[in-house]
Enzyme design. Structure first.
Site, PDB file in Angstrom:
ATOM      1  N   ARG A  16      43.438  34.059  61.693  1.00 33.65           N
ATOM      2  CA  ARG A  16      43.302  32.830  62.466  1.00 33.65           C
ATOM      3  C   ARG A  16      44.214  32.823  63.686  1.00 33.65           C
ATOM      4  O   ARG A  16      44.179  31.858  64.457  1.00 33.65           O
ATOM      5  CB  ARG A  16      43.665  31.636  61.592  1.00 33.65           C
ATOM      6  CG  ARG A  16      42.471  30.948  60.907  1.00 33.65           C
ATOM      7  CD  ARG A  16      43.026  29.921  59.941  1.00 33.65           C
ATOM      8  NE  ARG A  16      42.197  28.782  59.696  1.00 33.65           N
ATOM      9  CZ  ARG A  16      41.374  28.661  58.654  1.00 33.65           C
ATOM     10  NH1 ARG A  16      41.213  29.651  57.806  1.00 33.65           N
ATOM     11  NH2 ARG A  16      40.699  27.551  58.483  1.00 33.65           N
TER      12      ARG A  16
ATOM     13  N   ARG B   3      42.444  20.350  62.525  1.00 32.52           N
ATOM     14  CA  ARG B   3      41.965  21.710  62.242  1.00 32.52           C
ATOM     15  C   ARG B   3      41.144  22.262  63.407  1.00 32.52           C
ATOM     16  O   ARG B   3      41.237  23.450  63.733  1.00 32.52           O
ATOM     17  CB  ARG B   3      41.130  21.710  60.955  1.00 32.52           C
ATOM     18  CG  ARG B   3      42.001  21.601  59.712  1.00 32.52           C
ATOM     19  CD  ARG B   3      41.306  20.877  58.591  1.00 32.52           C
ATOM     20  NE  ARG B   3      40.257  21.677  57.976  1.00 32.52           N
ATOM     21  CZ  ARG B   3      39.318  21.154  57.172  1.00 32.52           C
ATOM     22  NH1 ARG B   3      39.297  19.860  56.923  1.00 32.52           N
ATOM     23  NH2 ARG B   3      38.412  21.937  56.647  1.00 32.52           N
TER      24      ARG B   3
ATOM     25  N   ARG C 158      37.728  18.427  48.894  1.00 30.00           N
ATOM     26  CA  ARG C 158      39.041  18.858  49.371  1.00 30.00           C
ATOM     27  C   ARG C 158      39.797  17.707  50.021  1.00 30.00           C
ATOM     28  O   ARG C 158      39.205  16.895  50.727  1.00 30.00           O
ATOM     29  CB  ARG C 158      38.859  19.995  50.372  1.00 30.00           C
ATOM     30  CG  ARG C 158      38.653  21.326  49.694  1.00 30.00           C
ATOM     31  CD  ARG C 158      38.214  22.403  50.635  1.00 30.00           C
ATOM     32  NE  ARG C 158      38.965  22.474  51.879  1.00 30.00           N
ATOM     33  CZ  ARG C 158      38.748  23.402  52.804  1.00 30.00           C
ATOM     34  NH1 ARG C 158      37.835  24.330  52.599  1.00 30.00           N
ATOM     35  NH2 ARG C 158      39.433  23.397  53.909  1.00 30.00           N
TER      36      ARG C 158
ATOM     37  N   LYS D  14      31.256  29.675  56.883  1.00 31.25           N
ATOM     38  CA  LYS D  14      31.827  30.979  56.536  1.00 31.25           C
ATOM     39  C   LYS D  14      31.779  31.215  55.022  1.00 31.25           C
ATOM     40  O   LYS D  14      31.330  32.256  54.559  1.00 31.25           O
ATOM     41  CB  LYS D  14      33.286  31.080  57.028  1.00 31.25           C
ATOM     42  CG  LYS D  14      33.448  30.854  58.530  1.00 31.25           C
ATOM     43  CD  LYS D  14      34.910  30.953  58.982  1.00 31.25           C
ATOM     44  CE  LYS D  14      35.822  29.902  58.400  1.00 31.25           C
ATOM     45  NZ  LYS D  14      35.537  28.518  58.855  1.00 31.25           N
TER      46      LYS D  14
HETATM   47  P1  ADP Z   1      37.863  25.819  56.431  1.00 31.38           P
HETATM   48  O1  ADP Z   1      36.913  26.009  55.288  1.00 31.38           O
HETATM   49  O2  ADP Z   1      37.914  24.411  56.899  1.00 31.38           O
HETATM   50  O3  ADP Z   1      37.676  26.791  57.551  1.00 31.38           O
HETATM   51  P2  ADP Z   1      40.007  27.091  54.914  1.00 31.38           P
HETATM   52  O4  ADP Z   1      39.653  26.836  53.504  1.00 31.38           O
HETATM   53  O5  ADP Z   1      39.744  28.440  55.457  1.00 31.38           O
HETATM   54  O6  ADP Z   1      39.327  25.987  55.839  1.00 31.38           O
HETATM   55  O7  ADP Z   1      41.537  26.735  55.151  1.00 31.38           O
HETATM   56  C1  ADP Z   1      42.093  25.518  54.718  1.00 31.38           C
HETATM   57  C2  ADP Z   1      43.516  25.397  55.248  1.00 31.38           C
HETATM   58  O8  ADP Z   1      44.318  26.471  54.741  1.00 31.38           O
HETATM   59  C3  ADP Z   1      43.666  25.500  56.768  1.00 31.38           C
HETATM   60  O9  ADP Z   1      43.466  24.252  57.423  1.00 31.38           O
HETATM   61  C4  ADP Z   1      45.110  25.988  56.890  1.00 31.38           C
HETATM   62  O10 ADP Z   1      46.032  24.945  56.662  1.00 31.38           O
HETATM   63  C5  ADP Z   1      45.218  26.954  55.719  1.00 31.38           C
HETATM   64  N1  ADP Z   1      44.804  28.338  56.081  1.00 31.38           N
HETATM   65  C6  ADP Z   1      43.761  29.038  55.567  1.00 31.38           C
HETATM   66  N2  ADP Z   1      43.698  30.271  56.090  1.00 31.38           N
HETATM   67  C7  ADP Z   1      44.710  30.355  56.981  1.00 31.38           C
HETATM   68  C8  ADP Z   1      45.166  31.368  57.873  1.00 31.38           C
HETATM   69  N3  ADP Z   1      44.540  32.568  57.960  1.00 31.38           N
HETATM   70  N4  ADP Z   1      46.236  31.092  58.656  1.00 31.38           N
HETATM   71  C9  ADP Z   1      46.884  29.922  58.577  1.00 31.38           C
HETATM   72  N5  ADP Z   1      46.518  28.914  57.775  1.00 31.38           N
HETATM   73  C10 ADP Z   1      45.434  29.120  56.972  1.00 31.38           C
HETATM   74  P1  ADP Z   2      33.488  27.035  56.184  1.00 30.57           P
HETATM   75  O1  ADP Z   2      33.811  27.988  55.074  1.00 30.57           O
HETATM   76  O2  ADP Z   2      33.201  27.714  57.485  1.00 30.57           O
HETATM   77  O3  ADP Z   2      34.506  25.935  56.340  1.00 30.57           O
HETATM   78  P2  ADP Z   2      31.346  26.091  54.395  1.00 30.57           P
HETATM   79  O4  ADP Z   2      30.580  27.311  54.054  1.00 30.57           O
HETATM   80  O5  ADP Z   2      32.271  25.537  53.372  1.00 30.57           O
HETATM   81  O6  ADP Z   2      32.105  26.303  55.807  1.00 30.57           O
HETATM   82  O7  ADP Z   2      30.284  24.966  54.824  1.00 30.57           O
HETATM   83  C1  ADP Z   2      30.687  23.643  55.191  1.00 30.57           C
HETATM   84  C2  ADP Z   2      29.667  22.637  54.655  1.00 30.57           C
HETATM   85  O8  ADP Z   2      28.432  22.782  55.355  1.00 30.57           O
HETATM   86  C3  ADP Z   2      29.326  22.816  53.171  1.00 30.57           C
HETATM   87  O9  ADP Z   2      29.123  21.539  52.621  1.00 30.57           O
HETATM   88  C4  ADP Z   2      28.016  23.643  53.195  1.00 30.57           C
HETATM   89  O10 ADP Z   2      27.205  23.337  52.053  1.00 30.57           O
HETATM   90  C5  ADP Z   2      27.366  23.156  54.471  1.00 30.57           C
HETATM   91  N1  ADP Z   2      26.618  24.221  55.177  1.00 30.57           N
HETATM   92  C6  ADP Z   2      26.954  25.522  55.309  1.00 30.57           C
HETATM   93  N2  ADP Z   2      26.056  26.182  56.085  1.00 30.57           N
HETATM   94  C7  ADP Z   2      25.126  25.260  56.461  1.00 30.57           C
HETATM   95  C8  ADP Z   2      23.941  25.332  57.268  1.00 30.57           C
HETATM   96  N3  ADP Z   2      23.545  26.465  57.850  1.00 30.57           N
HETATM   97  N4  ADP Z   2      23.235  24.188  57.438  1.00 30.57           N
HETATM   98  C9  ADP Z   2      23.633  23.023  56.858  1.00 30.57           C
HETATM   99  N5  ADP Z   2      24.725  22.899  56.086  1.00 30.57           N
HETATM  100  C10 ADP Z   2      25.488  24.008  55.886  1.00 30.57           C
END
Ligand code: ADP
Ligand code: ADP
Ligand code: ZN
Length: 215
Positions: A87, A172, A161, A13
């Site tokens: 979420r 998660r 992170r 994302k």
């Molecule tokens: P990821 O990249 O793994 O999808 P995020 O960076 O979006 O994770 O979120 C990291 C953490 O922040 C989540 O595991 C949760 O604890 C909190 N968080 C983020 N967005 C939300 C939301 N919309 N509702 C509840 N908790 C959230």
């Molecule tokens: P989210 O925001 O959904 O948690 P991220 O964009 O942070 O996901 O991506 C998670 C990890 O996967 C990062 O290390 C990113 O560089 C890698 N990544 C993202 N998209 C791809 C893809 N299409 N193929 C391989 N690796 C990816």
């Protein structure tokens, strides 16, 4: 155009949102980034959510809805990308109300599907630039020059992170399937849902998202 990127942790994302910001001039609203910023600056709310986030549980709806509400007052000429929000169904209803109050609406919800094995590999290899937030990966997305950010040229600023470990990821993922995946049906019923295969190369996923959005 306002869109949601919906998908499990590690689906890509943030990576795709950053591309849409650069290529389409949209504004990324990531509740995860906002919560991490609150932690870094040491606000009362930041302290309150730290342990919850490290464990991998969701923070309360009230907190994240409040964070998003503040941001919706800002200029939105390029459109918003909601990344990691909503979420829960409660957050989804709140977003609809907040947008309506601003005379705006949601155009599309992109569901990025990626299987669990690939998510583990993505999450455990993820790191970001501490200066600009650009997202990297140990094997799939390395910077062109070692220890140097492609986007902002910062050196030795990369960080990982606290919640990007297998144990927190399990929590998660459970939160995703239990609380967030019902949004897929919710937005399908509202005829907003577009599904994109998130397993391909970053470029290919970006192309599929553009196609889904008619860009
Ligand atoms: P990821 O990249 O793994 O999808 P995020 O960076 O979006 O994770 O979120 C990291 C953490 O922040 C989540 O595991 C949760 O604890 C909190 N968080 C983020 N967005 C939300 C939301 N919309 N509702 C509840 N908790 C959230
Ligand atoms: P989210 O925001 O959904 O948690 P991220 O964009 O942070 O996901 O991506 C998670 C990890 O996967 C990062 O290390 C990113 O560089 C890698 N990544 C993202 N998209 C791809 C893809 N299409 N193929 C391989 N690796 C990816
Ligand atoms: Zn950078």
């Amino acid at each position: 155009m306002n869109i949601i990127l919906l998908g499990p942790p590690g689906a890509g994302k943030g990576t795709q949102a950053q591309r849409l910001v650069v290529e389409q001039g949209m504004t990324q609203l990531s509740t995860g980034d906002m919560l991490r910023a609150a932690r870094t600056s040491g606000t009362e709310m930041g302290k309150q959510v730290a342990a919850v986030m490290d464990r991998g549980d969701l923070v309360t709806d009230e907190i994240v809805i409040g964070l998003i509400a503040e941001q919706l007052d800002h200029d939105n000429s390029g459109g918003f990308i909601f990344d990691g929000f909503p979420r829960t169904l409660k957050q989804a209803d709140a977003l609809a109300e907040l947008l309506e109050a601003k005379g705006q609406s949601l155009d599309s919800v992109i569901e990025m599907s990626v299987d669990d094995d690939a998510l583990v590999a993505r999450i455990t290899g993820r790191y970001t630039c501490g200066n600009c937030g650009a997202v990297y990966h140990d094997t799939t997305k390395k910077p062109a020059v070692e220890n140097t950010c492609d986007e902002c040229d910062s050196k030795d600023k990369f960080k990982r992170r606290a919640d990007d470990n297998e144990e927190s990821l399990r929590t998660r993922l459970m939160a995703y399937y239990k609380d967030t995946s019902p949004l897929i049906g919710y937005y399908y019923a509202k005829k907003k849902l577009k599904r994109v295969d998130g397993l391909g190369e970053i470029e290919d996923v970006a192309g599929a998202i553009k196609m889904a959005l008619n860009l």
